[in-house]
Design a protein around this motif. Structure first.
Motif, mmCIF file in Angstrom:
data_model
loop_
_atom_site.group_PDB
_atom_site.id
_atom_site.type_symbol
_atom_site.label_atom_id
_atom_site.label_comp_id
_atom_site.label_asym_id
_atom_site.label_seq_id
_atom_site.Cartn_x
_atom_site.Cartn_y
_atom_site.Cartn_z
ATOM 1 N N LYS A 165 21.948 37.977 -11.980
ATOM 2 C CA LYS A 165 21.796 37.555 -10.588
ATOM 3 C C LYS A 165 23.073 37.864 -9.808
ATOM 4 C CE LYS A 165 21.745 33.235 -7.994
ATOM 5 N NZ LYS A 165 21.783 31.769 -8.147
ATOM 6 N N GLU A 166 22.911 38.393 -8.600
ATOM 7 C CA GLU A 166 24.073 38.676 -7.756
ATOM 8 C C GLU A 166 24.750 37.368 -7.345
ATOM 9 O OE1 GLU A 166 25.503 41.464 -6.931
ATOM 10 O OE2 GLU A 166 24.052 42.870 -7.789
ATOM 11 N N LEU A 167 26.070 37.372 -7.367
ATOM 12 C CA LEU A 167 26.861 36.208 -6.982
ATOM 13 C C LEU A 167 27.792 36.578 -5.840
ATOM 14 C CD1 LEU A 167 27.981 34.967 -10.535
ATOM 15 C CD2 LEU A 167 26.071 34.078 -9.177
ATOM 16 N N ILE A 168 28.109 35.615 -4.980
ATOM 17 C CA ILE A 168 29.135 35.877 -3.982
ATOM 18 C C ILE A 168 30.483 35.944 -4.700
ATOM 19 C CG2 ILE A 168 27.836 34.789 -2.111
ATOM 20 C CD1 ILE A 168 29.705 32.371 -2.403
ATOM 21 N N ARG A 169 31.434 36.623 -4.089
ATOM 22 C CA ARG A 169 32.720 36.860 -4.740
ATOM 23 C C ARG A 169 33.391 35.574 -5.195
ATOM 24 N NH1 ARG A 169 37.475 36.084 -3.075
ATOM 25 N NH2 ARG A 169 36.820 35.865 -0.911
ATOM 26 N N GLU A 170 33.393 34.561 -4.331
ATOM 27 C CA GLU A 170 34.084 33.316 -4.673
ATOM 28 C C GLU A 170 33.508 32.685 -5.945
ATOM 29 O OE1 GLU A 170 34.672 34.004 -0.319
ATOM 30 O OE2 GLU A 170 32.936 34.056 -1.684
ATOM 31 N N GLU A 171 32.188 32.701 -6.063
ATOM 32 C CA GLU A 171 31.555 32.117 -7.246
ATOM 33 C C GLU A 171 31.849 32.942 -8.489
ATOM 34 O OE1 GLU A 171 27.141 30.569 -8.769
ATOM 35 O OE2 GLU A 171 27.340 31.617 -6.844
ATOM 36 N N LEU A 172 31.737 34.265 -8.360
ATOM 37 C CA LEU A 172 32.032 35.163 -9.478
ATOM 38 C C LEU A 172 33.456 34.953 -9.979
ATOM 39 C CD1 LEU A 172 31.539 37.665 -11.307
ATOM 40 C CD2 LEU A 172 32.289 39.072 -9.357
ATOM 41 N N HIS A 173 34.407 34.966 -9.060
ATOM 42 C CA HIS A 173 35.815 34.840 -9.455
ATOM 43 C C HIS A 173 36.113 33.460 -10.039
ATOM 44 C CE1 HIS A 173 37.634 38.455 -7.075
ATOM 45 N NE2 HIS A 173 36.509 38.759 -7.700
ATOM 46 N N HIS A 174 35.466 32.440 -9.516
ATOM 47 C CA HIS A 174 35.664 31.086 -10.055
ATOM 48 C C HIS A 174 35.230 31.021 -11.518
ATOM 49 C CE1 HIS A 174 35.879 26.714 -10.242
ATOM 50 N NE2 HIS A 174 34.623 26.694 -10.680
ATOM 51 N N ILE A 175 34.068 31.586 -11.816
ATOM 52 C CA ILE A 175 33.555 31.575 -13.191
ATOM 53 C C ILE A 175 34.474 32.376 -14.108
ATOM 54 C CG2 ILE A 175 31.652 32.296 -14.685
ATOM 55 C CD1 ILE A 175 29.779 31.831 -12.281
ATOM 56 N N LEU A 176 34.908 33.545 -13.642
ATOM 57 C CA LEU A 176 35.759 34.398 -14.465
ATOM 58 C C LEU A 176 37.128 33.758 -14.706
ATOM 59 C CD1 LEU A 176 34.991 37.986 -13.061
ATOM 60 C CD2 LEU A 176 34.114 36.909 -15.152
ATOM 61 N N LYS A 177 37.690 33.131 -13.680
ATOM 62 C CA LYS A 177 38.993 32.481 -13.850
ATOM 63 C C LYS A 177 38.917 31.361 -14.872
ATOM 64 C CE LYS A 177 39.833 31.893 -9.378
ATOM 65 N NZ LYS A 177 40.566 31.521 -8.121
ATOM 66 N N GLN A 178 37.840 30.600 -14.825
ATOM 67 C CA GLN A 178 37.680 29.512 -15.786
ATOM 68 C C GLN A 178 37.468 30.039 -17.205
ATOM 69 O OE1 GLN A 178 34.531 26.876 -14.267
ATOM 70 N NE2 GLN A 178 36.141 25.393 -13.773
ATOM 71 N N GLY A 179 36.614 31.025 -17.348
ATOM 72 C CA GLY A 179 36.277 31.530 -18.677
ATOM 73 C C GLY A 179 37.362 32.363 -19.324
ATOM 74 N N LEU A 180 38.177 33.029 -18.501
ATOM 75 C CA LEU A 180 39.206 33.917 -19.043
ATOM 76 C C LEU A 180 40.616 33.340 -18.904
ATOM 77 C CD1 LEU A 180 37.739 37.312 -17.742
ATOM 78 C CD2 LEU A 180 37.494 36.291 -20.015
ATOM 79 N N GLY A 181 40.714 32.184 -18.261
ATOM 80 C CA GLY A 181 41.986 31.484 -18.205
ATOM 81 C C GLY A 181 43.054 32.178 -17.387
ATOM 82 N N VAL A 182 42.657 32.822 -16.307
ATOM 83 C CA VAL A 182 43.624 33.501 -15.438
ATOM 84 C C VAL A 182 43.663 32.817 -14.078
ATOM 85 C CG1 VAL A 182 43.450 35.748 -16.575
ATOM 86 C CG2 VAL A 182 41.845 35.173 -14.758
ATOM 87 N N ASP A 183 44.782 33.009 -13.369
ATOM 88 C CA ASP A 183 44.950 32.381 -12.058
ATOM 89 C C ASP A 183 44.240 33.136 -10.949
ATOM 90 O OD1 ASP A 183 46.546 30.346 -13.123
ATOM 91 O OD2 ASP A 183 48.365 31.557 -12.918
ATOM 92 N N SER A 184 44.050 34.438 -11.147
ATOM 93 C CA SER A 184 43.410 35.257 -10.112
ATOM 94 C C SER A 184 42.645 36.399 -10.766
ATOM 95 C CB SER A 184 44.446 35.810 -9.122
ATOM 96 O OG SER A 184 45.366 36.658 -9.798
#
Length: 328
Positions: A212-231
């Motif tokens: 499913k397509e995600l808006i950038r903010e949601e995509l980046h939020h999930i990736l930051k949490q799962g990969l443990g990065v600040d940005s």
């Protein structure tokens, strides 16, 4: 046909240099690109009537799907093609001088990130690896080779192996760049969460119909949490371009000196939008000297006074007004 002095493209120092070179490129492509010239003639725009790069016509990007957009008579070329379903028509970008592309992405990467030799470069780009003609794969493969790190390389669907490699690199405090398509990075972050301290994570966009397509903010939020990065970093590029913009977080992109983003009114494609107002993204890519340097994309975005820009989404077909002004 007289060839263009391509050395000028990568030696822009001031705004005046960009404007002067853009006008020279416009004159060159108006003379040598039949498709683009016909488009300009329909708009009653010629080099004699254009005195600033904001007045130059932008060719709708869809023309790369239906026409051979070239500004040279050279027969030898590298062909880059866009991804697409079996039913869709793909874009074709004929690149007669691949050295221009190499110089463009190498200079831009060095400007924003430094030397590839300073990184271990890992690529998670399954949807691109599974087809031929990807300009992104060409670029990343070059960065992998230039990194000269023994662990640099591509990953297809082997997420567990990639996770183990990231753990090893983290333990060794190796400076790493992980560049991946959005859906694959999401799979990695969900199936194999990790805390990355020495790794830059760069997404190249696109779910490619896998998720499913995600808006950038949601995509980046999930990736930051799962990969443990600040940005989360991002790359803005496409088959029809030879240059890229980069974001180091928050979705704010910057471009190298030979690339510029302008936004157009969504109702009137010949009107330039002011900064901070949403419009269709027009790209000036002077490295595209042998195809077309002035392209109206199907992306929506807004520019900022310092030359940076944001990508906010894409046009629906029903939203495009007056962009395809002719059928050649």
């Amino acid at each position: 046909m007289k060839e263009f002095d391509t050395h000028r493209i990568f030696n822009i120092a001031h705004t005046e240099d960009f404007n002067a070179l853009a006008l020279d490129v416009f004159r060159f492509q108006y003379k040598n690109n039949k498709v683009y010239k016909q488009f300009c003639e329909l708009l009653k725009k010629s080099p004699q009537k254009v005195s600033h790069h904001l007045e130059i016509p932008f060719l709708p990007i869809s023309f790369f799907k239906t026409h051979r957009v070239t500004s040279t008579q050279k027969e030898a070329y590298t062909l880059f093609t866009s991804s697409g379903t079996t039913q869709s028509i793909t874009s074709k970008h004929f690149v007669p001088d691949i050295a221009l592309y190499e110089e463009s992405f190498q200079r831009a990467f060095k400007q924003f990130y430094g030397k590839p030799e300073d990184f271990c470069v890992l690529a998670l780009l399954p949807s691109y690896l599974e087809r031929k003609g990807s300009s992104l794969i060409y670029m990343v493969n070059s960065l992998i080779q230039k990194s000269e790190h023994p662990d640099s390389g591509f990953y297809l669907h082997n997420l567990e192996e990639l996770h183990q490699k990231l753990q090893e690199l983290e333990q060794n405090k190796t400076k790493t760049l992980l560049i991946g398509v959005s859906f694959a990075l999401l799979d990695l972050s969900e199936q194999f969460p990790i805390a990355l301290k020495n790794t830059i994570v760069m997404e190249t966009g696109g779910m490619k119909g896998r998720r499913k397509e995600l808006i950038r903010e949601e995509l980046h939020h999930i990736l930051k949490q799962g990969l443990g990065v600040d940005s989360i970093h991002s790359e803005y590029g496409m088959t029809e371009l030879l240059s890229q913009g980069y974001s180091k977080g928050d979705g704010i992109f910057t471009t190298p000196p030979w690339m510029k983003i302008i936004t157009r009114d969504t109702e009137d494609p010949l009107t330039v939008q002011p900064n901070r107002k949403t419009g269709g993204i027009n790209v000036i890519d002077l490295a595209n000297i042998y195809s077309c340097s002035f392209i109206a994309t199907q992306d929506l975005g807004k520019t900022h006074p310092n030359g940076s820009f944001e990508v906010l989404g894409r046009f629906d077909d029903s939203d495009i007004r007056g962009c395809n002004l002719m059928v050649l």
